[in-house]
Every structure is written in C-alpha cells, then in structure tokens.
Motif scaffolding. Structure first.
Motif, PDB file in Angstrom:
ATOM      1  N   ARG A 120       3.243 -15.369 -13.338  1.00 24.81           N
ATOM      2  CA  ARG A 120       1.977 -14.814 -13.841  1.00 24.81           C
ATOM      3  C   ARG A 120       2.212 -13.982 -15.097  1.00 24.81           C
ATOM      4  O   ARG A 120       1.410 -14.026 -16.036  1.00 24.81           O
TER       5      ARG A 120
ATOM      6  N   THR B  23       2.847 -16.230 -18.031  1.00 26.36           N
ATOM      7  CA  THR B  23       1.594 -16.870 -18.433  1.00 26.36           C
ATOM      8  C   THR B  23       0.691 -15.904 -19.187  1.00 26.36           C
ATOM      9  O   THR B  23       0.175 -16.220 -20.263  1.00 26.36           O
ATOM     10  N   ARG B  24       0.505 -14.723 -18.647  1.00 26.52           N
ATOM     11  CA  ARG B  24      -0.434 -13.766 -19.257  1.00 26.52           C
ATOM     12  C   ARG B  24       0.067 -13.233 -20.581  1.00 26.52           C
ATOM     13  O   ARG B  24      -0.715 -13.017 -21.507  1.00 26.52           O
ATOM     14  N   GLN B  25       1.397 -13.002 -20.693  1.00 30.13           N
ATOM     15  CA  GLN B  25       1.932 -12.369 -21.887  1.00 30.13           C
ATOM     16  C   GLN B  25       2.482 -13.365 -22.896  1.00 30.13           C
ATOM     17  O   GLN B  25       3.011 -12.964 -23.928  1.00 30.13           O
TER      18      GLN B  25
ATOM     19  N   GLU C   7      -3.560 -18.081 -18.706  1.00 25.05           N
ATOM     20  CA  GLU C   7      -3.682 -16.786 -19.392  1.00 25.05           C
ATOM     21  C   GLU C   7      -5.114 -16.281 -19.348  1.00 25.05           C
ATOM     22  O   GLU C   7      -5.366 -15.097 -19.138  1.00 25.05           O
TER      23      GLU C   7
ATOM     24  N   LEU D  88      -6.133 -15.440 -15.518  1.00 28.80           N
ATOM     25  CA  LEU D  88      -5.464 -14.260 -14.966  1.00 28.80           C
ATOM     26  C   LEU D  88      -5.836 -12.985 -15.703  1.00 28.80           C
ATOM     27  O   LEU D  88      -5.713 -11.889 -15.166  1.00 28.80           O
ATOM     28  N   GLY D  89      -6.252 -13.138 -16.961  1.00 32.29           N
ATOM     29  CA  GLY D  89      -6.537 -11.958 -17.772  1.00 32.29           C
ATOM     30  C   GLY D  89      -8.003 -11.673 -17.869  1.00 32.29           C
ATOM     31  O   GLY D  89      -8.825 -12.128 -17.081  1.00 32.29           O
TER      32      GLY D  89
END
Length: 719
Positions: free
Chosen positions: A87, A90-92, A601, A604-605
């Motif tokens: 995660r 993916t997000r960063q 991304e 999750l964000g």
C-alpha cells in the motif's frame, strides 16, 4: 528488592524538590515517592485514556498476532506488514526495486528486525492483491448508489510517447457532494486511438463491468473525430434501453472538454508568431551558452543595474505546449530591460535580440496568454469545480479575442482571427450546457447569460441564441417535472388531516398542473444574489433551497455536477494533446501492474488528490511524507530538498537533535558514511531507536542505490 512493574509505564523526575511519577502515555504527574506506594499509579493506568487507545490499537493490529521482541507486547504480523508495504509503494509511487536495495533493507531492519522484505515478484503480487481488494470495495460501493454517473475519459502517454493509455473515471453526486473515482487505466493501441469503433467496444465493456451503463447521463472527453464517433455509437446504444431515458441524456450526453477547447485555438494562434518565439529562444540560448569571459561581463551588468535580485536562471523552453510558451514570455518580459543593456555591449547579441516593434508585439501576446493562463489556473484551483464556473471564463476569453482583432498591429490581428475562428467552432459544441449551468447559478441567472451574448455576438444574434437556450432549459425542466419524487413533500404534522389544509394543498397541485413551469419561472424572476462570499457553495445553496424549488433544485444539482473538463482527474489544464505520466518507474512494468498502481494510489488516497499530474509540485506548506523521500530524483537532490526531507523524517521520529544534525549535514554537503548495525537500532530493552534508524536512512540517501535512478515526484521550484 524487586521493582514494581508499574514503573515500566512511569518515569521518575524531580520537580521543585519533590519526586514525581510522570505517565509515559498522557504525561500526567503523580506523587512518585516510594513512601506513597504504587496503588495510585496502578489505578491511574486503569483510567489513562491514552494507554487505553494504545492497547486497543495493538489488539486490532492482527487477528493472528505474533509477539515480536519489543517489550514482549508488540503485535507483529509479517503478512500484514507486506500488504502495508504494498500500500505504501502504491500510494507514494515508490520504485518497486526499492525493496532490493541494501541500504533500504538496513533501514527497515532497524525498524523491525523480524520483518522479511519481499522480493519484487512477491511485491507485485501483493500490489495486485491490494488492487483487487480495493476494486471489489469500490464496485460494491458504486453498486449501492442510485444516482446518475458522468464518465470522464482522459488520454495519457508514457514510455517516451510510444504508448497511449486511457484513464476512465466517474463523477457523481452523493448526498449533495460531488465525488469522483478512477475506474480503470487501459492501454489503447494507435489503431484504437484513431478509430471510434474499437474505442466504443472498450467503453461499452467497462460500463457493463462496473454496472453503470444504465445510470450513465454524460461522458466528458476531448474533441476529435474518433471520439465523436464513439460517443455517438454509445448514445445510440444506451438510448435503446428503457431505463436510460434520463432528463440530461438527450441534450447533455456528450461533453467536450473545455480546457482542451481553450488550448487548441491558442496553439494555432501561437503558430502565427513562430518567428518571434524562435528569436526569444535563441536569445536565451545565447545567454545560457555564453563563454566564461562573456559571463563576467553579464554579471557586471547585473550588478551595475541592480538586476541581481530579479535575475536567477533563464530557462530555455522548447515545448510546443502553450503554457511553456507563456513561461518563456514571462521570463523574457521580466528581463526585457536587461536584454536592452546587453544589446549595447555585444554585437552578436544585438543580432539575436528582437527589435523594439517585436518586443511591443510580444508584450501584447504575453498579456493575452497571461489572461488565459490565469483564467484556467483559477478554474483548476477552485475547490468546487461545478459547471457554472466555466461560462464567464470562456466569455472573457472570447471578448479578449474580439478586442485583439481591432489591434493596430496587423500581426496581432491575424493571430487573433486565427484563434477566434477555431475557438468559435469548439465553443459552439459546449455553449448550451455552459450557459444553462450559469443560469442555474443564483448569482447570475438568465439575465447575465443574455448580456454576455449581446456583448459577444450582438443583440439580434443574442436573442436567437438565448431563445434556443431557454427552449432547452424548458425541455429539461419538463423531463424532471415528469419524474416521480420531485414534487413538494407533504408536511407531516398533528393537524395534517385538517380539511382547510387539504383543500389548500389540492389547490396548489391544480395550479402547478395548470402551469408546470411556474417553479422555473419563479426562480428566474427572483433577484440574483448580490455580494455573495468568494467561496460561495452553490451546491450547498441548492440543497438549502430545494424545498422552495424541488424540481429546479434537483435539475440544478445534476447539471452543476457534470464534469466539464477531463482535468478533474489530473488537475492539469495545459496539455493540448495527451497526459504525460511523469513517473519513469512505470516504464519497465506491464500493464496490469501499471493499472494497479495508478488506480490503487487513487483508491487508497484522497479522492480529490491529483493522480500522476504533469504539473504537480509541492508547496512549502505541504507536509512531505517520510517515505516519499525515496522518489526524489537525483538531479533534484540539493541542499534545500534534502533539508525538507530531513525535517519531515525528524518530525516523524520525534528526534530534534537528529533533525538538527541532519540539517547541518545538508548544509555542509557531508554525509554519514557508516550504516548502524541492527543491534544498534534497538536499545538493551528492545525499544525502537529512532535516531539510529534515521542514520540508516541518511546512509541510504547518500548511497549509489539512491543516486542511480529513482523517478521524480518533487521538483525544486525555481529560486
């Protein structure tokens, strides 16, 4: 004598000569003398709210916990941690090979020795697992909604312009709030890209997969022959389904991207001044490539005429994107006076520098681009991108082009005519929906729309256009009025059975049936809202006034929430062709992983965050996420960016001394050469040592692993 275990949760300190016991969780100070015993300390632990929250979080961390060696009470699950890593990646937007770099492995080991970093292949599998899990959640969430959906399609390019991708997203209104969700990212072959038939099959399949084909009210994408063909086929298919006869479907199904419409004619206009642009580019190139001797002369002129504060770095813009041309003009116009001084001291520079008449025309063009640039930026920066904000912006640009057609310079008149011709053609495709959205703005209404067209096309033509707009508005209103559930709701009260009240309500229904458009006419005839606040919430206003205008209110909320630009996905309004994905870490990945990373991304964000935005730059006020540091490109790894990263990391681990040492390290350009060992990362009691782990992070920043090719996320702004 044994020491009570309660002191594991308290610290003894001397305050004003008295021994105090300070709670390690809430910092409350209690009597700490050994003569007073520890019963009151145990009682405090039972009531301490902070400790209760910590214990609750520990219990929720895993259903199959494994105790790791930090005090014997930390719950650790390697499988869950691997998914957390997926995660985070993916997000960063971290590169996937980060997990295989020795320096990063050292950093992680200092955080948790029991954690086994996955291989790249395992990490990809975890990313796909998270993607499918989040996709299922989103599918179930959208399936429960009864609202209408607007589809947004934006084309991106990556892999050095070799591949074209289409990003699909939906925008919808839930509880009076506009939301948007990315659904998929699909690779589009060049044959698909230019053939509406193949693209139609892709869109049809996507709508059916997400079960929104019967709820689709509009589709927003840029104008092209293939896209227009695809939309027409899709509209024909959906119109055959009885459940798809929505009020907006007939008139507002195909929405042409407004920012694309603005960009395209401006690019055509700039093509008319290619010669002047080349001169300015050559002038800036001459300065950037000057010899050391010429550089000394240049520096002397800067000091002599106090240009030092104004001049920093002149960038050479070679892009055909019109916003890059604007930035070129901005730099050149700021340094026009400097160029005139160089003109008198260097004959070679004098041959390159534009003549005075050319500078005057450049200033006019710069003013035009500045106006348009600011207009688009104000739209993109708006917190509520409702459809009503575009009409006046487009009208302002149209009015500006009319003024330029009367300019004394023939060159400017020709450029304005070229821009206006293309602008009129595309403005006609979205004029209706923009005007009706403005009418549904209680600060503008029909009076403003009519006045705007009178200025742009004259009174006679304006009357014809406004009459067409009013007819469409009436048709849409009639469609909403015919729908169930939009009538004024009956008031529930203890005397609702009153004969007089029932008679009054029946009379109202008869009057409404006799004049079905009375509600719409009443809204249009009421005074506009004057002196509205700058951050006026138009959707909130309609929610508040829906009891007075139930049918108009429902119509307004749906129309105002239609996305008028594909830039609602990426918040980039200046690419006149396709969207460039700036993360080079995606280049070597297959489509399945790329889609999982892009969609993941977003899911999750924050749903309103920009996704792979071309122009995304962090502001000084934005908090730098600790793990985003791994994505800083090697060219941008300078003192200022290094300091920002150290500040974020120091704050994260709560180490002021470390942050100060990191700042000093960044200032001096030095680095910590030796990574601390795993044992040094933990104290004798097995507790986490933030400073040591920060040292390991610093080693990673200075390692060849970091410097050998991470993608750019943050760009250092021009000083």
């Amino acid at each position: 004598m044994s020491v009570s275990k309660v002191w594991n949760y308290f610290s003894k300190v001397e305050i004003d000569g008295e021994t105090k016991a300070v709670c390690n969780y809430c910092n409350r100070k209690l009597v700490g003398s050994s003569k007073k015993g520890t019963s009151h300390l145990n009682n405090h632990l039972l009531r301490c709210p902070v400790m209760k929250n910590v214990e609750t979080q520990k219990k929720e961390m895993s259903t199959c916990p494994e105790t790791a060696g930090i005090g014997g009470d930390f719950l650790f699950d390697n499988e869950r941690s691997c998914l957390d890593l997926a995660r985070m990646i993916t997000r960063q937007r971290c590169p996937l090979d980060m997990v295989e770099h020795e320096s990063f492995q050292t950093f992680v080991k200092n955080l948790q020795p029991r954690f086994t970093l996955p291989s790249q292949d395992t990490l990809k599998a975890d990313i796909l697992h998270v993607y499918r899990e989040e996709k299922l959640k989103l599918h179930e969430y959208l399936g429960k909604l009864s609202c209408h959906f607007s589809l947004i399609m934006q084309f991106w390019t990556c892999h050095r312009m070799k591949n074209v991708y289409c990003c699909f997203a939906v925008q919808f209104l839930e509880d009076g709030v506009t939301l948007k969700k990315i659904l998929a990212l699909q690779k589009v072959d060049h044959s698909d890209y230019h053939q509406g038939t193949l693209l139609f099959e892709r869109v049809k399949s996507l709508l059916e997969e997400w079960n929104i084909d019967k709820k689709l009210c509009s589709i927003t994408l840029r104008s092209s022959a293939s896209n227009d063909k695809m939309v027409q086929s899709l509209k024909s298919l959906l119109s055959q389904r009885t459940n798809c006869q929505m009020p907006l479907f007939e008139h507002f199904f195909h929405i042409h991207c407004i920012t694309y419409i603005i960009n395209l004619p401006l690019q055509d206009g700039l093509n008319e001044m290619a010669g002047l642009l080349d001169k300015i580019r050559n002038t800036i190139r001459y300065i950037n490539e000057a010899s050391p001797r010429w550089e000394l002369k240049f520096q002397h002129i800067l000091e002599q005429h106090n240009f030092r504060d104004k001049y920093s770095t002149i960038f050479e813009y070679v892009s055909t994107r019109w916003d890059s041309t604007f930035l070129l003009f901005e730099s050149a116009m700021e340094l026009r006076e400097l160029f005139s001084h160089l003109d008198t001291t260097d004959c070679s520079f004098m041959d390159l520098n534009p003549h005075e008449d050319e500078w005057i025309m450049a200033a006019i063009v710069y003013k035009t681009l500045k106006y348009t640039y600011d207009s688009i930026c104000s739209v993109l920066g708006c917190k509520c991108l409702t459809a009503n904000v575009y009409f006046n912006k487009v009208c302002d640009i149209y009015s500006m082009l009319l003024e330029l057609q009367n300019n004394s310079h023939k060159f400017v008149r020709l450029m304005a005519a070229k821009m206006k011709e293309k602008f009129e053609s595309y403005f006609g495709k979205c004029r209706m929906v923009l005007a009706i959205a403005a009418i549904l703005d209680p600060r503008l209404k029909l009076e403003f729309v009519q006045s705007a067209f009178e200025v742009l096309v004259g009174d006679d033509q304006a009357r014809i256009i406004v009459a067409d707009i009013r007819n469409i508005l009436n048709d849409v209103f009639d469609s909403y009025a015919a729908e169930p559930g939009v009538q004024v709701q009956e008031l529930s009260s203890s005397f609702s059975t009153s004969h007089m009240i029932n008679q009054w309500r029946q009379s109202k229904r008869h009057k409404s049936a006799a004049s079905p458009r009375a509600e719409l006419n009443r809204y249009l005839q009421e005074d506009v809202i004057n002196n509205a606040e700058e951050d006026f919430d138009i959707l909130g206003w309609w929610r508040t006034n829906s009891s007075d205008f139930p049918t108009v209110g429902k119509m307004a909320l749906n129309i105002l929430s239609i996305p008028m630009s594909t830039c609602t996905i990426s918040n980039s309004g200046f690419n006149n062709r396709t969207m460039m994905m700036i993360n080079p870490t995606l280049d070597s990945l297959n489509l399945e992983i790329i889609e999982a990373l892009v969609c993941g991304e977003h899911w999750l964000g924050d749903e309103h965050s920009s996704i792979y935005s071309l122009n995304a730059e962090p502001t000084d006020q934005e908090k730098l996420d600790p793990f985003s540091i791994y994505n800083i490109i090697r060219e941008s790894r300078d003192r200022h960016l290094y300091i920002r990263a150290c500040q974020a990391l120091g704050t994260q681990f709560g180490s002021n001394n470390l942050m100060e040492s990191s700042l000093a390290c960044g200032e001096s350009g030095s680095s910590i050469k030796k990574a601390p060992s795993m044992e040094e990362g933990y104290s004798s009691g097995g507790s986490f040592n933030g400073e040591t782990s920060m040292m390991a992070m610093d080693v990673f920043l200075n390692s060849s692993d970091f410097n050998d090719g991470y993608g750019c996320v943050f760009k250092q702004p021009r000083s």
